[in-house]
Design a protein around this motif. Structure first.
Motif, PDB file in Angstrom:
ATOM      1  N   GLN A   1      65.333  50.209   2.911  1.00 43.69           N
ATOM      2  CA  GLN A   1      65.732  50.816   4.180  1.00 43.69           C
ATOM      3  C   GLN A   1      65.311  49.974   5.381  1.00 43.69           C
ATOM      4  N   GLY A   2      64.650  48.829   5.126  1.00 45.69           N
ATOM      5  CA  GLY A   2      64.303  47.913   6.197  1.00 45.69           C
ATOM      6  C   GLY A   2      62.969  48.165   6.873  1.00 45.69           C
ATOM      7  N   HIS A   3      62.109  48.970   6.229  1.00 40.67           N
ATOM      8  CA  HIS A   3      60.828  49.296   6.834  1.00 40.67           C
ATOM      9  C   HIS A   3      59.712  48.388   6.298  1.00 40.67           C
ATOM     10  N   THR A   4      58.595  48.381   7.018  1.00 38.08           N
ATOM     11  CA  THR A   4      57.389  47.715   6.534  1.00 38.08           C
ATOM     12  C   THR A   4      56.365  48.796   6.220  1.00 38.08           C
ATOM     13  N   MET A   5      55.403  48.473   5.360  1.00 38.50           N
ATOM     14  CA  MET A   5      54.451  49.500   4.970  1.00 38.50           C
ATOM     15  C   MET A   5      53.142  48.927   4.457  1.00 38.50           C
ATOM     16  N   GLU A   6      52.153  49.787   4.483  1.00 38.89           N
ATOM     17  CA  GLU A   6      50.880  49.547   3.817  1.00 38.89           C
ATOM     18  C   GLU A   6      50.619  50.759   2.936  1.00 38.89           C
ATOM     19  N   ALA A   7      49.743  50.603   1.933  1.00 41.90           N
ATOM     20  CA  ALA A   7      49.465  51.714   1.027  1.00 41.90           C
ATOM     21  C   ALA A   7      47.975  51.830   0.745  1.00 41.90           C
ATOM     22  N   VAL A   8      47.495  53.060   0.679  1.00 42.97           N
ATOM     23  CA  VAL A   8      46.129  53.351   0.270  1.00 42.97           C
ATOM     24  C   VAL A   8      46.175  54.406  -0.831  1.00 42.97           C
ATOM     25  N   GLU A   9      45.041  54.590  -1.538  1.00 40.42           N
ATOM     26  CA  GLU A   9      45.060  55.377  -2.757  1.00 40.42           C
ATOM     27  C   GLU A   9      44.479  56.786  -2.640  1.00 40.42           C
ATOM     28  N   ASN A  10      43.892  57.150  -1.517  1.00 43.32           N
ATOM     29  CA  ASN A  10      43.366  58.508  -1.378  1.00 43.32           C
ATOM     30  C   ASN A  10      43.228  58.869   0.104  1.00 43.32           C
ATOM     31  N   GLY A  11      42.915  60.142   0.350  1.00 37.90           N
ATOM     32  CA  GLY A  11      42.841  60.627   1.712  1.00 37.90           C
ATOM     33  C   GLY A  11      41.736  60.003   2.541  1.00 37.90           C
ATOM     34  N   LEU A  12      40.611  59.701   1.912  1.00 40.75           N
ATOM     35  CA  LEU A  12      39.509  59.096   2.653  1.00 40.75           C
ATOM     36  C   LEU A  12      39.897  57.717   3.173  1.00 40.75           C
ATOM     37  N   GLU A  13      40.567  56.930   2.344  1.00 43.34           N
ATOM     38  CA  GLU A  13      41.033  55.616   2.787  1.00 43.34           C
ATOM     39  C   GLU A  13      42.032  55.768   3.923  1.00 43.34           C
ATOM     40  N   ALA A  14      42.861  56.811   3.865  1.00 40.82           N
ATOM     41  CA  ALA A  14      43.845  57.054   4.925  1.00 40.82           C
ATOM     42  C   ALA A  14      43.155  57.366   6.251  1.00 40.82           C
ATOM     43  N   VAL A  15      42.133  58.220   6.197  1.00 41.35           N
ATOM     44  CA  VAL A  15      41.395  58.565   7.415  1.00 41.35           C
ATOM     45  C   VAL A  15      40.759  57.314   8.023  1.00 41.35           C
ATOM     46  N   ASN A  16      40.193  56.475   7.178  1.00 40.36           N
ATOM     47  CA  ASN A  16      39.521  55.264   7.666  1.00 40.36           C
ATOM     48  C   ASN A  16      40.504  54.273   8.294  1.00 40.36           C
ATOM     49  N   ILE A  17      41.621  54.014   7.611  1.00 38.97           N
ATOM     50  CA  ILE A  17      42.547  52.987   8.091  1.00 38.97           C
ATOM     51  C   ILE A  17      43.312  53.457   9.322  1.00 38.97           C
ATOM     52  N   THR A  18      43.584  54.750   9.411  1.00 36.16           N
ATOM     53  CA  THR A  18      44.327  55.254  10.581  1.00 36.16           C
ATOM     54  C   THR A  18      43.467  55.290  11.836  1.00 36.16           C
ATOM     55  N   GLY A  19      42.172  55.081  11.678  1.00 36.16           N
ATOM     56  CA  GLY A  19      41.311  55.048  12.844  1.00 36.16           C
ATOM     57  C   GLY A  19      41.453  53.782  13.666  1.00 36.16           C
ATOM     58  N   SER A  20      42.039  52.746  13.052  1.00 31.50           N
ATOM     59  CA  SER A  20      42.142  51.462  13.756  1.00 31.50           C
ATOM     60  C   SER A  20      43.542  50.850  13.756  1.00 31.50           C
ATOM     61  N   ARG A  21      44.406  51.292  12.857  1.00 35.21           N
ATOM     62  CA  ARG A  21      45.749  50.712  12.779  1.00 35.21           C
ATOM     63  C   ARG A  21      46.796  51.768  13.098  1.00 35.21           C
ATOM     64  N   LYS A  22      47.762  51.391  13.932  1.00 39.34           N
ATOM     65  CA  LYS A  22      48.808  52.339  14.351  1.00 39.34           C
ATOM     66  C   LYS A  22      49.993  52.298  13.391  1.00 39.34           C
ATOM     67  N   TYR A  23      50.459  53.480  13.003  1.00 36.38           N
ATOM     68  CA  TYR A  23      51.637  53.600  12.150  1.00 36.38           C
ATOM     69  C   TYR A  23      52.668  54.488  12.835  1.00 36.38           C
ATOM     70  N   ASP A  24      53.929  54.278  12.486  1.00 34.18           N
ATOM     71  CA  ASP A  24      54.993  55.104  13.056  1.00 34.18           C
ATOM     72  C   ASP A  24      55.138  56.419  12.287  1.00 34.18           C
ATOM     73  N   ILE A  25      54.879  56.357  10.972  1.00 32.34           N
ATOM     74  CA  ILE A  25      54.984  57.538  10.108  1.00 32.34           C
ATOM     75  C   ILE A  25      53.961  57.395   8.983  1.00 32.34           C
ATOM     76  N   ILE A  26      53.416  58.519   8.525  1.00 32.47           N
ATOM     77  CA  ILE A  26      52.508  58.529   7.383  1.00 32.47           C
ATOM     78  C   ILE A  26      53.116  59.398   6.284  1.00 32.47           C
ATOM     79  N   LEU A  27      53.266  58.832   5.096  1.00 26.15           N
ATOM     80  CA  LEU A  27      53.722  59.584   3.928  1.00 26.15           C
ATOM     81  C   LEU A  27      52.481  59.961   3.127  1.00 26.15           C
ATOM     82  N   MET A  28      52.184  61.247   3.069  1.00 22.68           N
ATOM     83  CA  MET A  28      50.903  61.720   2.545  1.00 22.68           C
ATOM     84  C   MET A  28      51.071  62.537   1.262  1.00 22.68           C
ATOM     85  N   ASP A  29      50.591  61.982   0.152  1.00 24.24           N
ATOM     86  CA  ASP A  29      50.522  62.760  -1.086  1.00 24.24           C
ATOM     87  C   ASP A  29      49.526  63.895  -0.865  1.00 24.24           C
TER      88      ASP A  29
END
Length: 211
Positions: free
Chosen positions: A109-137
């Motif tokens: 679909q032409g997007h770029t992405m990063e991936a993490v493996e759990n919610g704690l990693e998501a909380v940590n990475i979103t504190g410093s990096r900006k994303y347009d959308i988060i897909l959350m298991d």
């Protein structure tokens, strides 16, 4: 047997860039013959549990590495060919196969992405990096998606208002309300439908740009 194999492979490999692993369980020793007919490899009789586990682990590790290289190359080619990068998306998913599936869909679909493996990693990475959308298991070890979404919303940072789309295996009554209560904006059920995912990304990208 081989006619059934060919039909099975046709069904399983449809839409995939790599072949689905199929092993022949046999007392024969000519592995090359089975591979030439379409099998991934053979499992020789008699076999024990340890040899089966070892074979599967070796194959999964190899396949994951190859798919990762393929996805990275696809992203590089998008930039080189001047295709739009789309939006930047964070995938939060503990299962590697589900991550690879989402990554493949998003790249197409032409997007770029990063991936993490759990919610704690998501909380940590979103504190410093900006994303347009988060897909959350939702169901993950260490910290689940509901807890992670709530913490992201409570924490001042670049993603406090970023749209969070829940990716859940449970399409049950009350799920939407539970996701919204945790700070998520929408949800999509597994198995993820490519067209539905595309629609949700377009919907929330448009809303974010207007806000």
């Amino acid at each position: 047997m081989f006619a059934l194999l060919h039909e099975t492979r046709r069904l399983l490999d449809s839409g995939r860039k790599t072949k689905f692993p199929i092993f022949a369980i046999t007392s024969e020793t000519d592995e090359g013959m089975f591979v030439s007919k379409g099998f991934t490899s053979i499992i020789r009789k008699p076999f024990d549990k340890a040899s089966i586990v070892s074979l599967i682990e070796d194959h999964v590790t190899s396949s994951e590495q190859k798919e990762s290289e393929t996805l990275e190359l696809a992203q590089v080619n998008q930039v080189a060919n001047g295709k739009p990068k789309g939006v930047n998306i964070l995938i939060v998913e503990d299962h590697w196969a589900n991550r690879r599936l989402l990554e493949a869909m998003l790249i197409k679909q032409g997007h770029t992405m990063e991936a993490v493996e759990n919610g704690l990693e998501a909380v940590n990475i979103t504190g410093s990096r900006k994303y347009d959308i988060i897909l959350m298991d939702c169901n993950m070890p260490i910290m689940d998606g509901w807890q992670a979404s709530s913490k992201i919303r409570q924490k001042e940072g670049p993603n406090q208002k970023t749209p969070i789309i829940a990716v859940t295996a449970n399409a049950m009554k009350g799920d939407r309300e539970k996701c919204l209560a945790a700070g998520m904006d929408d949800y999509i059920s597994k198995p993820v439908d490519r067209k539905r995912l595309e629609e949700l990304i377009a919907k929330w990208t448009t809303k974010s740009s207007k806000s």
